[in-house]
Design a protein around this motif. Structure first.
Motif, PDB file in Angstrom:
ATOM      1  N   UNK A   1       0.818  -1.196   0.000  1.00 31.22           N
ATOM      2  CA  UNK A   1       0.000   0.000   0.000  1.00 31.22           C
ATOM      3  C   UNK A   1       0.865   1.263   0.000  1.00 31.22           C
TER       4      UNK A   1
ATOM      5  N   UNK B   1       2.637   2.072  -3.382  1.00 31.69           N
ATOM      6  CA  UNK B   1       1.835   2.709  -4.421  1.00 31.69           C
ATOM      7  C   UNK B   1       1.644   4.186  -4.091  1.00 31.69           C
ATOM      8  N   UNK B   2       1.255   4.460  -2.851  1.00 28.90           N
ATOM      9  CA  UNK B   2       0.916   5.833  -2.489  1.00 28.90           C
ATOM     10  C   UNK B   2       2.144   6.734  -2.495  1.00 28.90           C
TER      11      UNK B   2
ATOM     12  N   UNK C   1       4.587  12.652  -8.816  1.00 25.05           N
ATOM     13  CA  UNK C   1       3.753  13.777  -9.260  1.00 25.05           C
ATOM     14  C   UNK C   1       4.379  15.105  -8.852  1.00 25.05           C
TER      15      UNK C   1
ATOM     16  N   UNK D   1      -2.638  13.306   1.010  1.00 21.46           N
ATOM     17  CA  UNK D   1      -2.029  12.931  -0.258  1.00 21.46           C
ATOM     18  C   UNK D   1      -2.839  13.491  -1.420  1.00 21.46           C
TER      19      UNK D   1
ATOM     20  N   UNK E   1      -1.960  17.142  -1.955  1.00 31.72           N
ATOM     21  CA  UNK E   1      -0.677  17.297  -2.642  1.00 31.72           C
ATOM     22  C   UNK E   1      -0.855  17.005  -4.128  1.00 31.72           C
ATOM     23  N   UNK E   2      -1.517  15.880  -4.444  1.00 29.15           N
ATOM     24  CA  UNK E   2      -1.628  15.488  -5.844  1.00 29.15           C
ATOM     25  C   UNK E   2      -2.500  16.462  -6.620  1.00 29.15           C
TER      26      UNK E   2
ATOM     27  N   UNK F   1      -0.492  19.557  -7.467  1.00 27.84           N
ATOM     28  CA  UNK F   1       0.530  19.448  -8.502  1.00 27.84           C
ATOM     29  C   UNK F   1      -0.060  19.110  -9.866  1.00 27.84           C
ATOM     30  N   UNK F   2      -1.202  18.417  -9.893  1.00 25.79           N
ATOM     31  CA  UNK F   2      -1.868  18.224 -11.186  1.00 25.79           C
ATOM     32  C   UNK F   2      -2.376  19.557 -11.695  1.00 25.79           C
TER      33      UNK F   2
ATOM     34  N   UNK G   1      -1.033  22.538 -11.139  1.00 22.78           N
ATOM     35  CA  UNK G   1       0.083  23.324 -11.656  1.00 22.78           C
ATOM     36  C   UNK G   1       0.462  22.864 -13.062  1.00 22.78           C
ATOM     37  N   UNK G   2       0.527  21.550 -13.268  1.00 20.07           N
ATOM     38  CA  UNK G   2       0.947  21.050 -14.574  1.00 20.07           C
ATOM     39  C   UNK G   2      -0.090  21.312 -15.648  1.00 20.07           C
TER      40      UNK G   2
ATOM     41  N   UNK H   1     -10.338  15.689 -14.823  1.00 22.64           N
ATOM     42  CA  UNK H   1      -9.217  15.136 -14.073  1.00 22.64           C
ATOM     43  C   UNK H   1      -9.522  14.999 -12.596  1.00 22.64           C
TER      44      UNK H   1
ATOM     45  N   UNK I   1     -11.580  11.733 -11.622  1.00 25.94           N
ATOM     46  CA  UNK I   1     -10.876  10.472 -11.872  1.00 25.94           C
ATOM     47  C   UNK I   1      -9.612  10.378 -11.028  1.00 25.94           C
TER      48      UNK I   1
ATOM     49  N   UNK J   1      -6.676   7.903  -6.565  1.00 25.56           N
ATOM     50  CA  UNK J   1      -5.937   7.972  -5.300  1.00 25.56           C
ATOM     51  C   UNK J   1      -6.672   7.231  -4.194  1.00 25.56           C
TER      52      UNK J   1
ATOM     53  N   UNK K   1      -5.970   3.745  -4.742  1.00 24.81           N
ATOM     54  CA  UNK K   1      -4.610   3.377  -4.352  1.00 24.81           C
ATOM     55  C   UNK K   1      -4.441   3.364  -2.840  1.00 24.81           C
ATOM     56  N   UNK K   2      -5.173   4.210  -2.137  1.00 29.68           N
ATOM     57  CA  UNK K   2      -4.960   4.304  -0.687  1.00 29.68           C
ATOM     58  C   UNK K   2      -6.029   3.498   0.075  1.00 29.68           C
TER      59      UNK K   2
END
Lengths: 251, 246
Positions: free
Chosen positions: A224, A227-228, A235, B46, B49-50, B53-54, B56-57, B87, B90, B95, B98-99
């Motif tokens: 886990x 991945x995180x 990113x 998390x 953070x993601x 940064x998504x 910004x890009x 975005x 999804x 995330x 994933x978490x």
């Protein structure tokens, strides 16, 4: 808490250095590396296509609604190619390498660690980093750029399907503008990004698995965390890479 | 081929059982809220953070794509279309898959291999009701909220990059972004978030329930859970976008 996380960063640094020195010095486990690379690449190829393809379609769908305002629909393919080559394909391909390959590496190494196979290897005077970690690390480094290429093709095809088949744009315009407006630097840049992300994924996954503790639940946690942590790390790195590389190209 | 079909059928039966347990008994409210808290709270840092940064890009690449047209002012609009509609939902889904999804899969898988699920059945407690329903209700409660937070963060980050790094006009960015986003778009995002939440929860719990024995079995179940839910969500995303926005 703070001391613990600093110690973790230090351990990760030492681990990365030990892996790096073994990558550049013989002896190399070529067969193992090839086996792991093939395994990651073949397991990720279908998911990469299945994820990047719809993203290409979505990009074309939303891009059209912007270009409709200018009457500049013919420039659609350049938006799709910029989005796919520079950002979506490297990021999504690496996300899947992290989710498939990285978590498998962490699970395998973690299972070896808690069933004391790694200790057994060390006792037989075999370097466990060289035999078990380096091939997996190299597999992530090789597989991520390779899958990025597959992802680019899938994304562009996805954009084509939406633009031409669903929305009825002329097919020749799509391809012509694609070749004309895409810099080779977009493709090299995206591939370089994928390479950097592959390095990060390989190191983080192997570190998590190699240092797993606490039984089956501990292996689950290592998988886990792999991945995180790897997705978050790349990113963040992605923003700086984009600013550094593509900022310079346009200006 | 046959095993793949059998897996799909098995998954269908699993969904039916979960659905039946959801409506047959009263859902465990306290445990659902606890799960919602865990899923939301653990994924939040998390996700922030993601999203940032998504965002910004997205601003950087939108700028690069529109400069040849002289349309760099339209970055705000691009953010509203690509970021808010597509975005953010999804990304939150992947995330959370994933978490929280991997956590569900690995917890349930560990319970399975330690025979705790069999123990529940022996005590005449429906394991679907006790283990899956709270996670199901929890993720449905929390995913729309996370999506809204992520949209806010994404737009804020892209605003900061557009104004301070790219030197665009701030008020114009806000005006274009808010003119492009209709209120109903946000409701569509909530709808997407619900759909992704259902997919993630069912897929992850299914892989947990059907794990193979041993630590590598748990790793493999966790792994399959995140990949399958990400793939299904991104396919579903296109279908929903085409229907809702197409």
């Amino acid at each position: 808490m703070v001391i613990d996380s600093l110690a973790g960063i230090g351990r990760f640094g030492v681990f990365s250095w030990s892996v790096a020195t073994r990558v550049v010095t013989p002896y190399w486990e070529i067969d193992e590396t090839a086996r792991h690379t093939w395994e990651v690449a073949s397991r990720c190829a279908m998911p990469v296509v299945a994820v990047v393809f719809p993203f290409g379609m979505v990009m074309a769908l939303q891009g059209l609604s912007i270009f409709d305002l200018f009457g500049a629909q013919r420039l659609l393919s350049s938006l799709v190619s910029v989005a796919v080559f520079r950002e979506l394909s490297p990021v999504l391909a690496s996300t899947l390498v992290a989710a498939q390959g990285g978590s498998a590496f962490a699970a395998e190494l973690g299972a070896m660690r808690i069933s004391e196979e790694l200790d057994a290897t060390e006792i037989m005077a075999i370097d466990s980093l060289r035999t078990h970690v380096v091939p997996r690390f190299m597999a992530a480094v090789i597989a991520a750029p390779a899958l990025n290429v597959i992802g680019c093709l899938a994304g562009i095809t996805g954009g084509y399907v939406t633009a031409v088949w669903v929305k009825g744009q002329p097919s020749a315009t799509y391809w012509d503008n694609l070749w004309e407006l895409t810099h080779p630097a977009d493709i090299y840049g995206g591939t370089f990004k994928a390479l950097v992300f592959g390095v990060l994924i390989g190191l983080i996954a192997c570190y998590q698995g190699y240092h797993a503790t606490g039984g089956a639940a501990g292996v689950g946690k290592a998988v886990n965390d792999t991945v995180v942590i790897s997705i978050t790390t790349f990113i963040i790195v992605n923003y700086f890479l984009t600013s550094a590389m593509f900022g310079a190209i346009t200006n | 081929m046959v095993t793949a079909l059998a897996r799909i059928g098995d998954f269908g039966l699993f969904c039916v059982r979960v659905g039946r347990s959801t409506f047959r008994h009263r859902p465990p409210i306290a445990r659902s809220i606890e799960e919602a808290y865990h899923i939301g709270f653990r994924s939040l840092p998390i996700l922030l953070v993601i999203s940032a940064f998504v965002g910004t890009n997205l601003a950087l690449q939108g700028y690069n794509a529109f400069v040849p047209l002289g349309g760099q002012r339209l970055v705000g609009m691009f953010i509203a279309l690509a970021g808010v509609r597509e975005l953010a939902p999804i990304m939150v889904a992947s995330m959370v898959a994933a978490k929280a999804g991997t956590e569900m899969a690995s917890q349930i898988a560990v319970m399975r291999i330690q025979e705790q699920i069999d123990a529940l059945e022996v005590m005449a407690i429906d394991p679907h009701w006790y283990l899956v329903v709270p996670r199901f209700v929890g993720i449905c409660l929390v995913l729309p909220a996370l999506t809204m937070i992520s949209i806010f963060t994404l737009v804020l980050a892209s605003y900061l990059v557009s104004v301070y790094q790219l030197g665009l006009n701030g008020p114009e960015f806000i005006q274009l972004a808010s003119a492009t986003t209709r209120p109903v778009d946000l409701w569509y995002c909530v709808l997407k978030a619900f759909a992704f939440g259902i997919v993630i929860c069912l897929v992850s719990c299914y892989y947990g329930f059907t794990t193979r024995p041993g630590p590598s079995g748990v790793g493999r179940a966790t792994n399959a859970a995140v990949v399958v839910s990400a793939v299904v969500c991104s396919l579903l995303n296109y279908v929903m976008s085409e229907i809702l926005f197409g």
